[in-house]
Design a protein around this motif. Sequence first.
Motif, PDB file in Angstrom:
ATOM      1  N   GLU A  15       6.152   9.946  -1.375  1.00  0.00           N
ATOM      2  CA  GLU A  15       5.489   8.648  -1.369  1.00  0.00           C
ATOM      3  C   GLU A  15       6.393   7.560  -0.790  1.00  0.00           C
ATOM      4  O   GLU A  15       7.596   7.519  -1.034  1.00  0.00           O
ATOM      5  CB  GLU A  15       5.040   8.257  -2.780  1.00  0.00           C
ATOM      6  CG  GLU A  15       6.167   7.885  -3.723  1.00  0.00           C
ATOM      7  CD  GLU A  15       5.678   7.362  -5.059  1.00  0.00           C
ATOM      8  OE1 GLU A  15       4.476   7.483  -5.345  1.00  0.00           O
ATOM      9  OE2 GLU A  15       6.507   6.833  -5.819  1.00  0.00           O
ATOM     10  N   LEU A  16       5.790   6.713   0.004  1.00  0.00           N
ATOM     11  CA  LEU A  16       6.423   5.533   0.569  1.00  0.00           C
ATOM     12  C   LEU A  16       5.429   4.378   0.448  1.00  0.00           C
ATOM     13  O   LEU A  16       4.270   4.581   0.085  1.00  0.00           O
ATOM     14  CB  LEU A  16       6.795   5.759   2.039  1.00  0.00           C
ATOM     15  CG  LEU A  16       7.851   6.830   2.334  1.00  0.00           C
ATOM     16  CD1 LEU A  16       7.896   7.121   3.833  1.00  0.00           C
ATOM     17  CD2 LEU A  16       9.229   6.402   1.838  1.00  0.00           C
ATOM     18  N   TYR A  17       5.903   3.188   0.741  1.00  0.00           N
ATOM     19  CA  TYR A  17       5.036   2.016   0.655  1.00  0.00           C
ATOM     20  C   TYR A  17       5.161   1.187   1.927  1.00  0.00           C
ATOM     21  O   TYR A  17       6.258   1.027   2.471  1.00  0.00           O
ATOM     22  CB  TYR A  17       5.395   1.147  -0.557  1.00  0.00           C
ATOM     23  CG  TYR A  17       5.084   1.802  -1.885  1.00  0.00           C
ATOM     24  CD1 TYR A  17       3.882   1.565  -2.537  1.00  0.00           C
ATOM     25  CD2 TYR A  17       6.001   2.668  -2.477  1.00  0.00           C
ATOM     26  CE1 TYR A  17       3.586   2.179  -3.751  1.00  0.00           C
ATOM     27  CE2 TYR A  17       5.714   3.289  -3.692  1.00  0.00           C
ATOM     28  CZ  TYR A  17       4.506   3.040  -4.315  1.00  0.00           C
ATOM     29  OH  TYR A  17       4.220   3.644  -5.516  1.00  0.00           O
ATOM     30  N   CYS A  58       0.826  -1.206   0.000  1.00  0.00           N
ATOM     31  CA  CYS A  58       0.000   0.000   0.000  1.00  0.00           C
ATOM     32  C   CYS A  58       0.859   1.255   0.000  1.00  0.00           C
ATOM     33  O   CYS A  58       1.778   1.392   0.803  1.00  0.00           O
ATOM     34  CB  CYS A  58      -0.905  -0.021   1.237  1.00  0.00           C
ATOM     35  SG  CYS A  58      -1.981   1.410   1.394  1.00  0.00           S
ATOM     36  N   LYS A  59       0.537   2.178  -0.895  1.00  0.00           N
ATOM     37  CA  LYS A  59       1.244   3.459  -0.942  1.00  0.00           C
ATOM     38  C   LYS A  59       0.652   4.429   0.084  1.00  0.00           C
ATOM     39  O   LYS A  59      -0.558   4.420   0.338  1.00  0.00           O
ATOM     40  CB  LYS A  59       1.159   4.075  -2.335  1.00  0.00           C
ATOM     41  CG  LYS A  59       1.830   5.444  -2.425  1.00  0.00           C
ATOM     42  CD  LYS A  59       2.126   5.842  -3.842  1.00  0.00           C
ATOM     43  CE  LYS A  59       0.928   6.377  -4.575  1.00  0.00           C
ATOM     44  NZ  LYS A  59       1.298   6.892  -5.913  1.00  0.00           N
ATOM     45  N   PHE A  60       1.511   5.261   0.651  1.00  0.00           N
ATOM     46  CA  PHE A  60       1.052   6.346   1.509  1.00  0.00           C
ATOM     47  C   PHE A  60       2.026   7.502   1.360  1.00  0.00           C
ATOM     48  O   PHE A  60       3.108   7.363   0.782  1.00  0.00           O
ATOM     49  CB  PHE A  60       0.955   5.890   2.973  1.00  0.00           C
ATOM     50  CG  PHE A  60       2.301   5.611   3.612  1.00  0.00           C
ATOM     51  CD1 PHE A  60       2.928   6.560   4.398  1.00  0.00           C
ATOM     52  CD2 PHE A  60       2.944   4.394   3.403  1.00  0.00           C
ATOM     53  CE1 PHE A  60       4.158   6.314   4.973  1.00  0.00           C
ATOM     54  CE2 PHE A  60       4.177   4.141   3.980  1.00  0.00           C
ATOM     55  CZ  PHE A  60       4.789   5.094   4.763  1.00  0.00           C
ATOM     56  N   ARG A 109       1.469 -10.004  10.417  1.00  0.00           N
ATOM     57  CA  ARG A 109       2.568 -10.411  11.283  1.00  0.00           C
ATOM     58  C   ARG A 109       3.839  -9.620  11.009  1.00  0.00           C
ATOM     59  O   ARG A 109       4.683  -9.434  11.893  1.00  0.00           O
ATOM     60  CB  ARG A 109       2.833 -11.913  11.099  1.00  0.00           C
ATOM     61  CG  ARG A 109       3.590 -12.551  12.254  1.00  0.00           C
ATOM     62  CD  ARG A 109       3.572 -14.061  12.136  1.00  0.00           C
ATOM     63  NE  ARG A 109       4.392 -14.520  11.019  1.00  0.00           N
ATOM     64  CZ  ARG A 109       4.253 -15.722  10.441  1.00  0.00           C
ATOM     65  NH1 ARG A 109       3.302 -16.535  10.835  1.00  0.00           N
ATOM     66  NH2 ARG A 109       5.033 -16.080   9.453  1.00  0.00           N
ATOM     67  N   GLU A 110       4.009  -9.153   9.784  1.00  0.00           N
ATOM     68  CA  GLU A 110       5.241  -8.437   9.397  1.00  0.00           C
ATOM     69  C   GLU A 110       4.881  -7.214   8.582  1.00  0.00           C
ATOM     70  O   GLU A 110       4.197  -7.326   7.562  1.00  0.00           O
ATOM     71  CB  GLU A 110       6.144  -9.370   8.597  1.00  0.00           C
ATOM     72  CG  GLU A 110       7.449  -8.761   8.142  1.00  0.00           C
ATOM     73  CD  GLU A 110       8.272  -9.729   7.299  1.00  0.00           C
ATOM     74  OE1 GLU A 110       8.632  -9.359   6.161  1.00  0.00           O
ATOM     75  OE2 GLU A 110       8.530 -10.858   7.769  1.00  0.00           O
ATOM     76  N   VAL A 111       5.335  -6.047   9.007  1.00  0.00           N
ATOM     77  CA  VAL A 111       5.056  -4.790   8.305  1.00  0.00           C
ATOM     78  C   VAL A 111       6.364  -4.024   8.119  1.00  0.00           C
ATOM     79  O   VAL A 111       7.090  -3.777   9.088  1.00  0.00           O
ATOM     80  CB  VAL A 111       4.051  -3.921   9.085  1.00  0.00           C
ATOM     81  CG1 VAL A 111       3.812  -2.598   8.353  1.00  0.00           C
ATOM     82  CG2 VAL A 111       2.733  -4.659   9.278  1.00  0.00           C
ATOM     83  N   LYS A 112       6.659  -3.652   6.877  1.00  0.00           N
ATOM     84  CA  LYS A 112       7.886  -2.912   6.580  1.00  0.00           C
ATOM     85  C   LYS A 112       7.558  -1.679   5.742  1.00  0.00           C
ATOM     86  O   LYS A 112       6.580  -1.657   4.996  1.00  0.00           O
ATOM     87  CB  LYS A 112       8.886  -3.790   5.823  1.00  0.00           C
ATOM     88  CG  LYS A 112       9.463  -4.944   6.624  1.00  0.00           C
ATOM     89  CD  LYS A 112      10.467  -5.724   5.796  1.00  0.00           C
ATOM     90  CE  LYS A 112      11.076  -6.878   6.584  1.00  0.00           C
ATOM     91  NZ  LYS A 112      12.040  -7.653   5.771  1.00  0.00           N
ATOM     92  N   MET A 113       8.416  -0.670   5.857  1.00  0.00           N
ATOM     93  CA  MET A 113       8.305   0.551   5.074  1.00  0.00           C
ATOM     94  C   MET A 113       9.337   0.516   3.950  1.00  0.00           C
ATOM     95  O   MET A 113      10.495   0.165   4.176  1.00  0.00           O
ATOM     96  CB  MET A 113       8.533   1.772   5.965  1.00  0.00           C
ATOM     97  CG  MET A 113       8.237   3.107   5.297  1.00  0.00           C
ATOM     98  SD  MET A 113       8.649   4.508   6.392  1.00  0.00           S
ATOM     99  CE  MET A 113       7.512   4.207   7.752  1.00  0.00           C
ATOM    100  N   LEU A 114       8.902   0.876   2.725  1.00  0.00           N
ATOM    101  CA  LEU A 114       9.777   0.800   1.555  1.00  0.00           C
ATOM    102  C   LEU A 114       9.804   2.119   0.797  1.00  0.00           C
ATOM    103  O   LEU A 114       8.820   2.866   0.781  1.00  0.00           O
ATOM    104  CB  LEU A 114       9.289  -0.301   0.595  1.00  0.00           C
ATOM    105  CG  LEU A 114       9.091  -1.711   1.146  1.00  0.00           C
ATOM    106  CD1 LEU A 114       8.473  -2.599   0.077  1.00  0.00           C
ATOM    107  CD2 LEU A 114      10.410  -2.296   1.621  1.00  0.00           C
TER     108      LEU A 114
END
Length: 316
Positions: free
Chosen positions: A305-307, A269-271, A289-294
């Motif tokens: 923009e980041l994802y 998801c983009k934000f 269970r796992e969330v990362k910022m890209l």
Amino acid sequence: MGQRIPDLLQLPRLPTVSIEPEIVSRRVTLYTHRMETSKEKSILRGILFLYRQYFKTESMRFKCILLKKKICAAASGEIILQGNMISRIRHCLFHTTVERLKKTPAEQRWLSRQLSDPYVKSARQQNYRCRSAFKLLEIDDKHNILRPGISVIDCGAAPGAWSQVAVDRVNATGYDRDAPVGFVVGVDLLHILPLEGALFLPNSNLLEPAVQARIQESLPMGEAQVILSDMAPNASGIRQLDQQQMTELSFCVLELARRVLSPGGTLLCKFWDGTNSRLIQSQLIKVFREVKMLKPAASRKESSELYYIAKYYRKS
């Protein structure tokens, strides 16, 4: 000219224009072959060009208005175009074109950036619909979220570059006969040109429950293994308002995930980086269970923009 031009187009007079340029274009195609001389055909093209300019921008409505009235009067059969008027039309068309080619400073900066962007050039060479395809390619190469046989939802699909990548990597066209066939459905408020291997729901608002229901009905077994979202609102220039609208879209995608994402599924998801980004992250952590910022390399450095890539969905 020997003929009233062009009666068959039935164009209205300015300034009360109501006919769409596409309709004019179709009529020009139908009737140009009936014109006896190249001058008559030139007039038809001139009328079409001026009408297109009229619809493109408000300022063009005040350019050469007298000449436009004469053209429309000719189109209504009230006057016959003579040789001197043909030369004036050509003069008008030239200057109208030059006027349209002038760029504002912001347009010039955008054009310069596009011409020097290696991803724009690569997208053209590799037949991707836009440069954003390389963001998804990079993310998938690193995180392996797309694989043959899975079902994928592409939110904010227009113009279809992410769907192109998804169709290829999940084998939605069945090109690889030795691999399972996947499924891709894309949704967007805008029109999307058809793409082999993808089902598109254009002119559809993801915020509407009925649209989410249609997406679920289209999915095999009513579930998806991956949800992609490159959605973003039209920027208003008011930072807080834009952030709020982006947050609403992100929560909408999360709600869709709760509805259709299979256990163990992935959400990309983009934000926009800002005050609400942590709020989105906190909601994702609750169900993944796992969330990362890209920040993909294909994403412009000056862009905010980041994802978030959220893996291993825990369905409650």
